[in-house]
Design a protein around this motif. Structure first.
Motif, PDB file in Angstrom:
ATOM      1  N   ASN A 299      -4.264  22.772   6.862  1.00 15.08           N
ATOM      2  CA  ASN A 299      -4.983  21.763   6.605  1.00 15.08           C
ATOM      3  C   ASN A 299      -4.712  20.431   7.467  1.00 15.08           C
ATOM      4  OD1 ASN A 299      -6.103  22.681   3.808  1.00 15.08           O
ATOM      5  ND2 ASN A 299      -3.998  22.922   3.150  1.00 15.08           N
ATOM      6  N   SER A 300      -4.211  20.517   8.698  1.00 14.81           N
ATOM      7  CA  SER A 300      -4.075  19.287   9.325  1.00 14.81           C
ATOM      8  C   SER A 300      -5.190  19.278  10.333  1.00 14.81           C
ATOM      9  CB  SER A 300      -3.111  20.026  10.564  1.00 14.81           C
ATOM     10  OG  SER A 300      -3.152  19.102  11.855  1.00 14.81           O
ATOM     11  N   ASN A 301      -5.641  17.790  10.394  1.00 16.26           N
ATOM     12  CA  ASN A 301      -6.914  17.611  11.110  1.00 16.26           C
ATOM     13  C   ASN A 301      -6.789  18.164  12.488  1.00 16.26           C
ATOM     14  OD1 ASN A 301      -7.739  15.897   8.949  1.00 16.26           O
ATOM     15  ND2 ASN A 301      -6.971  14.146   9.283  1.00 16.26           N
ATOM     16  N   LEU A 302      -5.555  18.243  13.163  1.00 16.80           N
ATOM     17  CA  LEU A 302      -5.451  18.656  14.566  1.00 16.80           C
ATOM     18  C   LEU A 302      -6.324  20.236  14.789  1.00 16.80           C
ATOM     19  CD1 LEU A 302      -1.850  17.652  15.263  1.00 16.80           C
ATOM     20  CD2 LEU A 302      -4.291  16.559  15.996  1.00 16.80           C
ATOM     21  N   ALA A 303      -6.539  20.861  13.358  1.00 20.64           N
ATOM     22  CA  ALA A 303      -7.013  22.060  13.442  1.00 20.64           C
ATOM     23  C   ALA A 303      -8.321  22.065  14.031  1.00 20.64           C
ATOM     24  CB  ALA A 303      -6.680  22.740  12.291  1.00 20.64           C
TER      25      ALA A 303
ATOM     26  N   ARG B  34     -11.191  25.529  21.673  1.00 20.19           N
ATOM     27  CA  ARG B  34     -10.212  25.173  22.723  1.00 20.19           C
ATOM     28  C   ARG B  34      -9.336  26.290  23.396  1.00 20.19           C
ATOM     29  NH1 ARG B  34      -9.031  20.841  19.303  1.00 20.19           N
ATOM     30  NH2 ARG B  34      -7.164  21.697  18.516  1.00 20.19           N
ATOM     31  N   GLU B  35      -8.874  27.088  22.337  1.00 22.62           N
ATOM     32  CA  GLU B  35      -8.129  28.285  22.670  1.00 22.62           C
ATOM     33  C   GLU B  35      -9.068  29.337  23.664  1.00 22.62           C
ATOM     34  OE1 GLU B  35      -4.479  30.222  22.715  1.00 22.62           O
ATOM     35  OE2 GLU B  35      -5.095  28.305  21.871  1.00 22.62           O
ATOM     36  N   ALA B  36     -10.378  29.419  23.003  1.00 15.81           N
ATOM     37  CA  ALA B  36     -11.375  30.301  23.878  1.00 15.81           C
ATOM     38  C   ALA B  36     -11.797  29.766  25.119  1.00 15.81           C
ATOM     39  CB  ALA B  36     -12.626  30.115  22.943  1.00 15.81           C
ATOM     40  N   GLU B  37     -11.556  28.363  25.274  1.00 17.51           N
ATOM     41  CA  GLU B  37     -11.801  27.917  26.793  1.00 17.51           C
ATOM     42  C   GLU B  37     -10.949  28.270  27.747  1.00 17.51           C
ATOM     43  OE1 GLU B  37     -14.083  23.626  27.026  1.00 17.51           O
ATOM     44  OE2 GLU B  37     -12.249  23.522  26.128  1.00 17.51           O
ATOM     45  N   LYS B  38      -9.756  28.396  27.006  1.00 13.66           N
ATOM     46  CA  LYS B  38      -8.425  28.968  28.048  1.00 13.66           C
ATOM     47  C   LYS B  38      -8.767  30.341  28.548  1.00 13.66           C
ATOM     48  CE  LYS B  38      -5.044  26.067  25.694  1.00 13.66           C
ATOM     49  NZ  LYS B  38      -4.091  26.195  24.957  1.00 13.66           N
TER      50      LYS B  38
ATOM     51  N   LYS C 187     -14.334  26.785  10.118  1.00 13.44           N
ATOM     52  CA  LYS C 187     -13.259  26.087   9.644  1.00 13.44           C
ATOM     53  C   LYS C 187     -12.115  26.894   9.300  1.00 13.44           C
ATOM     54  CE  LYS C 187     -11.894  22.624   6.144  1.00 13.44           C
ATOM     55  NZ  LYS C 187     -12.393  21.958   4.864  1.00 13.44           N
ATOM     56  N   VAL C 188     -12.254  28.163   8.650  1.00 15.67           N
ATOM     57  CA  VAL C 188     -11.316  28.990   8.444  1.00 15.67           C
ATOM     58  C   VAL C 188     -10.654  29.694   9.723  1.00 15.67           C
ATOM     59  CG1 VAL C 188     -10.529  31.257   7.380  1.00 15.67           C
ATOM     60  CG2 VAL C 188     -12.182  29.792   6.320  1.00 15.67           C
ATOM     61  N   LEU C 189     -11.477  29.928  10.822  1.00 10.01           N
ATOM     62  CA  LEU C 189     -10.854  30.552  12.075  1.00 10.01           C
ATOM     63  C   LEU C 189     -10.086  29.262  12.716  1.00 10.01           C
ATOM     64  CD1 LEU C 189     -10.941  32.271  14.366  1.00 10.01           C
ATOM     65  CD2 LEU C 189     -13.213  31.507  15.062  1.00 10.01           C
ATOM     66  N   ASP C 190     -10.718  28.077  12.777  1.00 13.09           N
ATOM     67  CA  ASP C 190      -9.819  26.974  13.361  1.00 13.09           C
ATOM     68  C   ASP C 190      -8.527  26.810  12.804  1.00 13.09           C
ATOM     69  OD1 ASP C 190     -11.760  26.327  15.340  1.00 13.09           O
ATOM     70  OD2 ASP C 190     -12.687  24.764  14.138  1.00 13.09           O
ATOM     71  N   SER C 191      -8.431  26.791  11.594  1.00 14.12           N
ATOM     72  CA  SER C 191      -7.196  26.583  10.635  1.00 14.12           C
ATOM     73  C   SER C 191      -6.244  27.704  10.910  1.00 14.12           C
ATOM     74  CB  SER C 191      -7.834  26.170   9.287  1.00 14.12           C
ATOM     75  OG  SER C 191      -8.476  25.103   9.131  1.00 14.12           O
TER      76      SER C 191
ATOM     77  N   LEU D  46     -16.433  33.995  19.560  1.00 14.75           N
ATOM     78  CA  LEU D  46     -15.469  32.933  19.665  1.00 14.75           C
ATOM     79  C   LEU D  46     -14.177  33.502  19.075  1.00 14.75           C
ATOM     80  CD1 LEU D  46     -14.295  29.972  19.811  1.00 14.75           C
ATOM     81  CD2 LEU D  46     -15.433  29.464  17.700  1.00 14.75           C
ATOM     82  N   ALA D  47     -14.161  34.026  17.817  1.00 16.36           N
ATOM     83  CA  ALA D  47     -12.815  34.647  17.445  1.00 16.36           C
ATOM     84  C   ALA D  47     -12.402  35.622  18.169  1.00 16.36           C
ATOM     85  CB  ALA D  47     -13.209  35.310  15.895  1.00 16.36           C
ATOM     86  N   GLN D  48     -13.029  36.388  18.959  1.00 14.47           N
ATOM     87  CA  GLN D  48     -12.562  37.547  19.680  1.00 14.47           C
ATOM     88  C   GLN D  48     -11.863  36.835  21.075  1.00 14.47           C
ATOM     89  OE1 GLN D  48     -15.653  40.139  20.974  1.00 14.47           O
ATOM     90  NE2 GLN D  48     -16.578  39.896  19.102  1.00 14.47           N
ATOM     91  N   SER D  49     -12.550  35.944  21.656  1.00 14.76           N
ATOM     92  CA  SER D  49     -11.919  35.085  22.686  1.00 14.76           C
ATOM     93  C   SER D  49     -10.704  34.346  22.403  1.00 14.76           C
ATOM     94  CB  SER D  49     -12.889  34.081  23.292  1.00 14.76           C
ATOM     95  OG  SER D  49     -12.445  33.622  24.544  1.00 14.76           O
ATOM     96  N   ALA D  50     -10.683  33.588  21.122  1.00 16.18           N
ATOM     97  CA  ALA D  50      -9.647  32.698  20.820  1.00 16.18           C
ATOM     98  C   ALA D  50      -8.400  33.557  20.417  1.00 16.18           C
ATOM     99  CB  ALA D  50     -10.074  31.681  19.780  1.00 16.18           C
TER     100      ALA D  50
END
Length: 282
Positions: free
Chosen positions: A236-240, A246-250, A80-84, A46-50
């Motif tokens: 720390n945003s909830n949007l994270a 979502r990035e990996a999907e693209k 969570k770290v990766l998302d943020s 996931l990290a590689q793709s995103a």
């Protein structure tokens, strides 16, 4: 092994990566002693793709973050770290590869000195965006700066703080202890920005605490604490939440990702045919 092979095609294709990227992650995670190596490997993919990074950096990044902040292989915490961090890169002039490189380089020292992962991420993002240096260079610089901020045996460092009227320690619960690097950076920034351009004390701060080699990185942080606070808010945003997915999907649906999925499907199909009972009988 057969089950692992089947999982590799499915997990890798989900993110538009090759099965070998997933299997490399499984191998590295088992070597690191994780019982949940498959889940950790999928997070690596996931990290590689995103983040558009290779498997080596992705695995090193997750292993370093896990060890530094004692997440004990928690996929939820690491995700969570990766998302943020990914959400920061979506809203600032910094790539996920750079933030992963810098985190890998700095996380151990930062955690040891009480710098939280959101604070470290904001520091990395601010320094990288303002200096345009690579993640590895920023990571090396920040590690040296954090060490200097805790070095009470260094005469140049302690004298610089004394000249600014800043104490490196504070009393807490009746005991004296060192202030964290982040606390000292905030106080240094206030002092630094209150001085006029060209003031010799400004140069002393950068040269004695940042040292000549890393003065540029320290200046980038001290002169733009507004950016640091913004990066902290982004982390720390909830949007994270789920931003990496979502990035990996693209990435999975672009040309390269689609080719990887097709290659995985073809290899899996051939493998199933070669191992089928009908072919064996024939």
């Amino acid at each position: 092994m057969k089950e692992l092979g089947d999982t590799a095609f499915e997990s890798a294709s989900k993110y538009g990566k090759s099965a070998s990227d997933y299997l490399t992650g499984v191998q590295e995670m088992y070597r690191a002693g994780f019982d949940n190596a498959e889940q950790m490997a999928e997070l690596s993919v996931l990290a590689q793709s995103a983040g558009d990074m290779d498997s080596t950096l992705s695995n090193d990044y997750l292993l370093a973050t896990n060890a530094a902040y004692k997440y004990k292989g928690s996929v939820e915490e690491l995700n969570k770290v990766l998302d943020s961090q990914n959400y920061i890169t979506n809203n600032a002039a910094i790539s996920m590869k750079d933030i992963a490189d810098a985190t890998t380089e700095t996380a151990s020292v930062a955690a040891q000195y009480g710098v939280q992962i959101d604070e470290l991420s904001a520091l990395i993002a601010t320094a990288t965006a303002n200096t345009r240096e690579s993640g590895a260079e920023v990571g090396t610089a920040l590690k040296a700066i954090l060490i200097n901020l805790q070095d009470t045996t260094s005469k140049p460092v302690t004298e610089t703080f004394d000249a600014l009227g800043i104490s490196m320690t504070k009393v807490e619960n009746g005991a004296e202890r060192l202030k964290t690097p982040i606390e000292l950076i905030h106080e240094l920034a206030d002092a630094y920005n209150s001085l006029p351009e060209g003031d010799i004390m400004r140069a002393n701060i950068l040269n004695e605490i940042g040292q000549k080699r890393h003065a540029n990185t320290l200046a980038a942080v001290l002169s733009d604490m507004e950016a640091y606070n913004k990066m902290l808010e982004l982390y720390n945003s909830n949007l994270a939440d789920d931003s990496a997915y979502r990035e990996a999907e693209k990435s999975a649906n672009n040309f390269s990702g689609s080719l990887n999925k097709l290659r995985n499907t073809w290899t899996d199909t051939v493998d199933n045919i070669l191992n089928s009972d009908t072919l064996t009988t024939g």
